[in-house]
Enzyme design. Sequence first.
Site, mmCIF file in Angstrom:
data_model
loop_
_atom_site.group_PDB
_atom_site.id
_atom_site.type_symbol
_atom_site.label_atom_id
_atom_site.label_comp_id
_atom_site.label_asym_id
_atom_site.label_seq_id
_atom_site.Cartn_x
_atom_site.Cartn_y
_atom_site.Cartn_z
ATOM 1 C CB CYS A 94 -32.383 72.706 137.560
ATOM 2 S SG CYS A 94 -31.990 73.107 139.267
ATOM 3 C CB CYS A 95 -36.342 76.435 136.383
ATOM 4 S SG CYS A 95 -36.862 75.854 134.778
ATOM 5 C CD GLN A 96 -41.138 72.753 140.032
ATOM 6 O OE1 GLN A 96 -40.467 73.357 140.853
ATOM 7 N NE2 GLN A 96 -41.447 71.486 140.180
ATOM 8 C CG LEU A 123 -36.142 70.952 141.011
ATOM 9 C CD1 LEU A 123 -35.630 69.911 141.961
ATOM 10 C CD2 LEU A 123 -35.058 71.466 140.137
#
Length: 147
Positions: A94-96, A123
């Site tokens: 995951c990342c933003q 996120l």
Amino acid sequence: MEFLQQNWHWAALAAFSGGWLLIEAIRAKADKSLLSPIEATLLINREDAVVVDVRNDGEYAQGHIPNALHVPLADLERRKGELEKYRDRPLVLCCQSGARSSGAIAALRKAGFEKLYNLRGGLYEWEKAGQPLDRGSRRNEGKGKKK
């Protein structure tokens, strides 16, 4: 009809944009490695998946998925050995927004990892779905559960 003749370039742009969105929607549906926040939660709970957060230190400190391993994308190449112990478990990256984690998946696939998933929408979507975030400022450098 006269409007379309006079503004054909705008109509063409609208048709192209709509077609592009449709193609992207179909492609996203076909990509089984993209997980919604709920699907990711089920994978974490049912198959003991490990979440790997590839955002930078500042983003991670502002809030992250509980128990997520923090391996910034910039450090992934030199730190991928730390993920070896999780090779047989599903990894949810995951990342933003989901873009950087796609790059991380490609790098890990080259390294032979197979059970790789991307948190669709990152996120941003996780929080929007009401899923929990750990907002502690301490850095989690590998506290994933071991089997």
